[in-house]
Write an enzyme that holds these catalytic residues in place. Structure first.
Site, PDB file in Angstrom:
ATOM      1  N   SER A  13      -0.146  -7.239  -4.626  1.00 11.55           N
ATOM      2  CA  SER A  13      -1.175  -6.711  -5.532  1.00 11.55           C
ATOM      3  C   SER A  13      -0.856  -7.026  -7.003  1.00 11.55           C
ATOM      4  O   SER A  13      -1.772  -7.199  -7.809  1.00 11.55           O
ATOM      5  CB  SER A  13      -1.362  -5.202  -5.327  1.00 11.55           C
ATOM      6  OG  SER A  13      -0.234  -4.481  -5.755  1.00 11.55           O
ATOM      7  N   MET A  90      11.240  -9.376  -2.524  1.00 13.93           N
ATOM      8  CA  MET A  90      12.293  -8.452  -2.101  1.00 13.93           C
ATOM      9  C   MET A  90      13.560  -9.184  -1.643  1.00 13.93           C
ATOM     10  O   MET A  90      13.996  -9.056  -0.500  1.00 13.93           O
ATOM     11  CB  MET A  90      11.769  -7.552  -0.966  1.00 13.93           C
ATOM     12  CG  MET A  90      10.529  -6.769  -1.338  1.00 13.93           C
ATOM     13  SD  MET A  90      10.779  -5.679  -2.759  1.00 13.93           S
ATOM     14  CE  MET A  90      11.641  -4.341  -1.951  1.00 13.93           C
ATOM     15  N   LEU A  93      18.929 -12.320  -5.559  1.00  8.92           N
ATOM     16  CA  LEU A  93      19.073 -13.755  -5.840  1.00  8.92           C
ATOM     17  C   LEU A  93      20.493 -14.075  -6.302  1.00  8.92           C
ATOM     18  O   LEU A  93      21.147 -13.260  -6.956  1.00  8.92           O
ATOM     19  CB  LEU A  93      18.062 -14.141  -6.918  1.00  8.92           C
ATOM     20  CG  LEU A  93      16.609 -13.920  -6.485  1.00  8.92           C
ATOM     21  CD1 LEU A  93      15.669 -13.913  -7.681  1.00  8.92           C
ATOM     22  CD2 LEU A  93      16.184 -14.967  -5.461  1.00  8.92           C
ATOM     23  N   ASN A 107      10.489 -10.185 -13.761  1.00  9.00           N
ATOM     24  CA  ASN A 107      10.377  -9.311 -12.593  1.00  9.00           C
ATOM     25  C   ASN A 107       9.694  -8.022 -13.011  1.00  9.00           C
ATOM     26  O   ASN A 107       9.783  -7.609 -14.173  1.00  9.00           O
ATOM     27  CB  ASN A 107      11.783  -8.986 -12.056  1.00  9.00           C
ATOM     28  CG  ASN A 107      11.729  -8.096 -10.825  1.00  9.00           C
ATOM     29  OD1 ASN A 107      10.923  -8.330  -9.910  1.00  9.00           O
ATOM     30  ND2 ASN A 107      12.570  -7.071 -10.775  1.00  9.00           N
ATOM     31  N   HIS A 109       9.718  -4.000 -11.950  1.00  6.00           N
ATOM     32  CA  HIS A 109      10.478  -3.025 -11.176  1.00  6.00           C
ATOM     33  C   HIS A 109       9.833  -1.653 -11.353  1.00  6.00           C
ATOM     34  O   HIS A 109       9.534  -1.247 -12.484  1.00  6.00           O
ATOM     35  CB  HIS A 109      11.942  -2.998 -11.653  1.00  6.00           C
ATOM     36  CG  HIS A 109      12.772  -2.033 -10.875  1.00  6.00           C
ATOM     37  ND1 HIS A 109      13.201  -2.304  -9.588  1.00  6.00           N
ATOM     38  CD2 HIS A 109      13.219  -0.786 -11.174  1.00  6.00           C
ATOM     39  CE1 HIS A 109      13.889  -1.261  -9.143  1.00  6.00           C
ATOM     40  NE2 HIS A 109      13.912  -0.335 -10.081  1.00  6.00           N
ATOM     41  N   THR A 141      18.192 -11.403 -14.898  1.00  2.00           N
ATOM     42  CA  THR A 141      19.563 -11.857 -15.104  1.00  2.00           C
ATOM     43  C   THR A 141      20.317 -11.618 -13.796  1.00  2.00           C
ATOM     44  O   THR A 141      19.765 -11.026 -12.855  1.00  2.00           O
ATOM     45  CB  THR A 141      20.236 -11.087 -16.255  1.00  2.00           C
ATOM     46  OG1 THR A 141      20.132  -9.685 -15.982  1.00  2.00           O
ATOM     47  CG2 THR A 141      19.593 -11.383 -17.589  1.00  2.00           C
ATOM     48  N   ASP A 145      18.003  -5.878 -11.243  1.00  2.00           N
ATOM     49  CA  ASP A 145      17.173  -4.942 -12.012  1.00  2.00           C
ATOM     50  C   ASP A 145      17.745  -4.609 -13.393  1.00  2.00           C
ATOM     51  O   ASP A 145      17.628  -3.484 -13.881  1.00  2.00           O
ATOM     52  CB  ASP A 145      16.916  -3.652 -11.206  1.00  2.00           C
ATOM     53  CG  ASP A 145      16.148  -3.940  -9.923  1.00  2.00           C
ATOM     54  OD1 ASP A 145      15.348  -4.899  -9.921  1.00  2.00           O
ATOM     55  OD2 ASP A 145      16.351  -3.227  -8.936  1.00  2.00           O
TER      56      ASP A 145
END
Ligand code: GRF
Length: 208
Positions: A13, A90, A93, A107, A109, A141, A145
């Protein structure tokens, strides 16, 4: 014209909100691809219906995180991205992957970082008795998060809130916050200085 690659894992979404805003507001950008690590991700249907190129790099098919990240990077880079947008992607990385996209990967969060990194953020906010909760867009980074914050949206935590009611309230704000932040990047209005984001004034347009 900037190329944006969006990574999703499910519903998509937030991806949809970015695509709709880009189209409605005529940003100098295009969605070069939507890539999922799950073949069954619902968001792929929306992207396909919009004529956006899609790809699946299924993490299940790779023996290690490093191999998966290498395959993902190769797929992303085929679309020559100026910006990689993680939208409900999800996966944790690896550092080389994150480094490759330093300063050009965002990102979203669902918490007011640095509060509640990781999963189950809404329940954590309720359990901690927070009066406010929200969402954060940040540059990615190597630390999960973390990373320079671009923007945050706040909502109240109301008496009787459940994970469902609170996450729904946050999601409404996410759908405004992420397009806002991505647009700032597209318009070259984000600069990272000493690990902090500075939002620059809009480029002046002069008409004679
Ligand atoms: C959102 O709450 C986002 O903040 C989090 O995962 C959820 C993804 O939702 N990272 P969607 O796939 O964008 O609908």
């Amino acid at each position: 014209m900037k190329n944006i690659v969006i990574l999703i894992s499910g519903r998509g979404s937030n991806m949809e909100a970015v695509v709709r805003a880009l189209e409605a507001e005529g940003w100098p950008a295009r969605i070069a691809a939507v890539i999922s690590n799950k073949p069954e991700a619902k968001g792929l249907d929306f992207a396909r219906a919009r004529g956006i190129p899609t790809a699946v790099v299924a993490n299940k098919e790779y023996g290690s995180r490093a191999e998966f990240d290498a395959a993902l990077q190769e797929t992303i880079d085929r679309f020559a991205p100026d910006l990689v947008v993680l939208a409900g992607f999800m996966r944790i990385l690896t550092a080389p992957f994150v480094e490759h996209y330093a300063g050009r990967m965002l990102n979203i969060h669902p918490s007011l970082l640095p509060l509640f990194p990781g999963l189950a953020t809404h329940q954590q906010a309720i359990d901690a008795g927070e009066k406010e909760h929200g969402a954060t867009v940040h540059f990615v980074t190597a630390e999960l998060d973390h990373g320079p914050v671009v923007a945050q949206a706040r909502v109240p935590v109301l008496p009787g809130d459940t994970e469902e009611t609170l996450s729904a309230r946050v999601l409404v704000e996410e759908h405004k916050l992420y397009p806002y932040a991505v647009r700032l990047f597209v318009e070259d209005r984000l600069s990272i200085e000493n690990g902090e984001v500075r939002i620059l004034a809009p480029a002046e347009t002069t008409s004679i």
